[in-house]
Design an enzyme around this catalytic site. Structure first.
Site, mmCIF file in Angstrom:
data_model
loop_
_atom_site.group_PDB
_atom_site.id
_atom_site.type_symbol
_atom_site.label_atom_id
_atom_site.label_comp_id
_atom_site.label_asym_id
_atom_site.label_seq_id
_atom_site.Cartn_x
_atom_site.Cartn_y
_atom_site.Cartn_z
ATOM 1 N N GLU A 140 1.053 -1.565 -0.171
ATOM 2 C CA GLU A 140 0.275 -0.185 -0.124
ATOM 3 C C GLU A 140 0.707 1.537 -0.150
ATOM 4 O O GLU A 140 1.342 1.375 1.106
ATOM 5 C CB GLU A 140 -0.718 -0.498 1.036
ATOM 6 C CG GLU A 140 -1.825 0.683 1.456
ATOM 7 C CD GLU A 140 -3.030 0.942 2.761
ATOM 8 O OE1 GLU A 140 -2.959 0.155 3.365
ATOM 9 O OE2 GLU A 140 -3.694 2.216 2.509
ATOM 10 N N ARG B 218 4.839 -13.276 9.194
ATOM 11 C CA ARG B 218 5.541 -11.922 10.146
ATOM 12 C C ARG B 218 6.833 -12.180 10.366
ATOM 13 O O ARG B 218 6.982 -12.818 10.607
ATOM 14 C CB ARG B 218 4.618 -11.160 10.093
ATOM 15 C CG ARG B 218 3.536 -10.190 9.730
ATOM 16 C CD ARG B 218 2.809 -9.400 11.038
ATOM 17 N NE ARG B 218 3.126 -7.768 9.928
ATOM 18 C CZ ARG B 218 2.770 -7.684 9.223
ATOM 19 N NH1 ARG B 218 2.205 -7.495 8.392
ATOM 20 N NH2 ARG B 218 3.164 -6.251 9.348
ATOM 21 N N LYS C 247 4.433 0.149 9.695
ATOM 22 C CA LYS C 247 4.031 1.992 9.093
ATOM 23 C C LYS C 247 3.579 3.061 10.368
ATOM 24 O O LYS C 247 4.240 4.089 9.713
ATOM 25 C CB LYS C 247 3.614 2.050 7.961
ATOM 26 C CG LYS C 247 4.598 1.216 6.562
ATOM 27 C CD LYS C 247 3.647 0.915 4.738
ATOM 28 C CE LYS C 247 3.313 -0.095 5.163
ATOM 29 N NZ LYS C 247 2.370 -0.107 4.291
#
Ligand code: ATP
Ligand code: MG
Length: 562
Positions: free
Chosen positions: A40, A266, A276
């Protein structure tokens, strides 16, 4: 290059590689393995993304397929062009090239809109006009099934009409949403009539003002995969609960392909945060100087820190691809770059905290050029020239007036070798009024270049040095870990409370050997006896050097794993 999928040479720490090899052996799909990396564009990529990039591009490459770069851009308010540019730069820098042009989920907005109409016509979607507060109540929770919205039984014709009104901008944000009609009683909350289109009166970086309704991630992602012919839609574990929804859309829509979602754990690192949202906070609150501050775990940050692409790829390969989330010791990342730089970085000398040595038996204006290897084990890297003069700088910590035997450096009345040069012996010190040593006077032995002194006794230490007259003044930034605790914010504390207050030390009066004066930005070197450094990508210029410490010489990971 494609590998023989049946070869048994594949490492076993990547379950996706094994799974695809099995599928391919069974003929479970024909055609190439097609993957995508779907960031994104709402921030810079970080080391966790590097893992995802290596997994997606790596699998495609391993099986002779290809990987696309697709921006998942369904959230216009949070996204910016500069993040798109940065992601593209970082993926290239890491060493990967995507198939064809950069894709955007927004490229498919017209098709996604058609898909929404398809669902509506089939009675599989409806326009809901509950307020967001009501919608939350109707949704239920883990223990309570949801309740059907009063708008759920609208006819397809009415829904088409209302959806067209949404698209025409006749609804304010939050007053209407298109929802898939699945099951408000589902145990999996994602199946409780998820929202597939929202009203958002926002301009989009790609589509401008063409739309005031935007698809949800869940509605956009799988369909974009299908449009692109993705075979393996690989994501992290938090999307496992979304897979039934992913599959539901694929089953209920006239999509051109049948992608399948796979999840892996992850990658987290000790002493590091990688969301982020948190990285943005570090910037906004001034703890670091920006997304590419060399202390940041962003790819552009660690690049500025001096990490090499190959060291990051090696690290990701070694970390493996697991079925569960995992935390890797940051020392392992440091080990990877140290390993690469040890093999490939040329050596140089830098004095960080200068103390002047005067070689009293050296003629005033004599300048001698000495030769040293650029790398002790790499003849292919050639040699470098060093300039020795009557006055040289050594590290202040490399001299003591008196010391015990454990101190293998320069001591008054004792000998030491200047690295790549002669043996010297200290005979005097000059102090200022405050009693601080400002000069050390030494004799050098002219017969000791590459030779032992005449008495045959090897000096007990070797210290680095730089000519005081030819050395180039430099700024050197030494970095330590940004966080002082292995799991920042773990004890229910705010993660910024765990910041290491001493993560940056700037040394303004360093001297590097004159051969480095022409070094270009991003030149990597080992400063002998200190660590690995890189000429800063932005602040360094030939003639006014600025070096960032990548990592110290000492390898705590190698020790730990030995
Ligand atoms: P963040 O939480 O840091 O904002 P994100 O998952 O929201 O990360 P995206 O831009 O949506 O960021 O991620 C792009 C891809 O990178 C996704 O497929 C995501 O699963 C993957 N990814 C993100 N973080 C990690 C990580 N720590 N380890 C492995 N893959 C990751
Ligand atoms: Mg995300």
């Amino acid at each position: 290059m494609a590998h023989d999928a049946t070869a048994n040479t594949r490492p076993s720490n990547n379950f996706l590689r094994e799974l695809i090899a099995d599928q391919s052996a069974r003929g479970a799909f024909d055609g190439p393995v097609i993957t995508r990396f779907p960031p994104e564009p709402n921030g810079f990529l970080h080391i966790g993304h590097a893992q995802s990039i290596c997994v997606n591009f790596g699998l495609a490459d391993y099986f002779g397929g290809y990987c696309r770069l697709r921006f998942d851009d369904t959230n216009p308010e949070k996204e910016e062009q500069r993040y798109i540019d940065q992601v593209a730069e970082d993926v290239h820098w890491l060493g990967f090239d995507w198939e064809g042009a950069i894709r955007f989920t927004s490229d498919y907005f017209p098709t996604l809109y058609e898909y929404a109409l398809h669902l509506i016509k089939n009675g599989d979607a409806y326009v809901d006009e509950l307020s967001s507060e009501q919608a939350r109540e109707y949704r239920g929770d883990w223990n309570t099934p949801g309740t059907n919205s009063p708008y759920r039984e609208r006819s397809p014709a009415e829904n088409l009409d209302r959806f067209e009104m949404m698209r025409a901008g006749e609804f304010a944000e939050g007053t209407a949403a298109l929802r898939a009609k699945i099951d408000m009683g589902a145990g999996n909350m994602n199946l409780r009539d998820p929202i597939i289109y929202r009203v958002r009166h926002a301009s989009h970086h790609q589509t401008g003002d063409a739309w005031c309704i935007y698809p949800s991630y869940d509605f956009a992602h799988g369909q974009s995969d299908a449009i692109e012919g993705v075979t393996h839609s690989i994501c992290t574990l938090e999307f496992a609960d979304h897979r039934p929804l992913y599959d539901w859309f694929i089953e209920h829509l006239p999509v051109p392909a049948q992608p399948v979602q796979y999840e892996f754990g992850r990658l987290n690192l000790t002493f590091t945060v990688t969301s982020k949202r948190r990285l943005r906070r570090l910037i906004d609150e001034g703890f670091v100087d920006g997304w590419d501050d060399p202390r940041m775990p962003t790819l552009s940050g660690i690049r500025r820190r001096g990490y090499t692409p190959v060291s990051i790829r090696n690290f990701c390969e070694a970390a493996g691809v697991a079925r569960t989330d995992g935390t890797v010791d940051v020392a392992q990342l440091e080990h990877a770059v140290r390993d690469d730089l040890n093999k490939n970085a040329p050596r140089a000398m830098c004095v960080m905290d200068p103390l002047k040595i005067v070689i009293t038996n050296w003629p005033d204006d004599q300048v001698e050029t000495l030769t040293a290897s650029a790398h002790p084990d790499r003849d292919d890297m050639g040699t470098r020239n060093l300039t020795l003069t009557r006055e040289v700088f050594i590290e202040r910590e490399d001299f003591r007036e008196a010391a015990n035997k454990k101190y293998k450096r320069l001591v008054l009345g004792k000998k030491v070798r200047l690295r790549n040069a002669y043996v010297i012996e200290a005979h005097d010190v000059v102090k200022d009024d405050a009693g601080e040593i400002v000069e050390v006077h030494c004799h050098y032995d002219p017969d000791t270049l590459g030779e032992l002194p005449a008495d045959g006794v090897k000096p007990k230490g070797v210290i680095h040095w730089v000519s005081a007259s030819f050395g180039v003044r430099a700024t050197v930034r030494q970095y330590d870990r940004l966080f002082a605790t292995p799991k920042p914010g773990n004890d229910a504390s705010d993660f910024v409370d765990d910041i290491n207050p001493d993560s940056l030390t700037i040394h303004n009066e360093c001297y590097v050997e004159p051969g480095l004066v022409q070094a270009e930005p991003e030149t990597r070197v080992q400063f002998e006896r200190i660590g690995y450094f890189v000429a800063d990508r932005h602040d360094h210029a030939p003639g006014s050097p600025v070096f960032n410490q990548t990592v110290a010489l000492r390898d705590s990971w190698a020790k730990q794993s030995a």
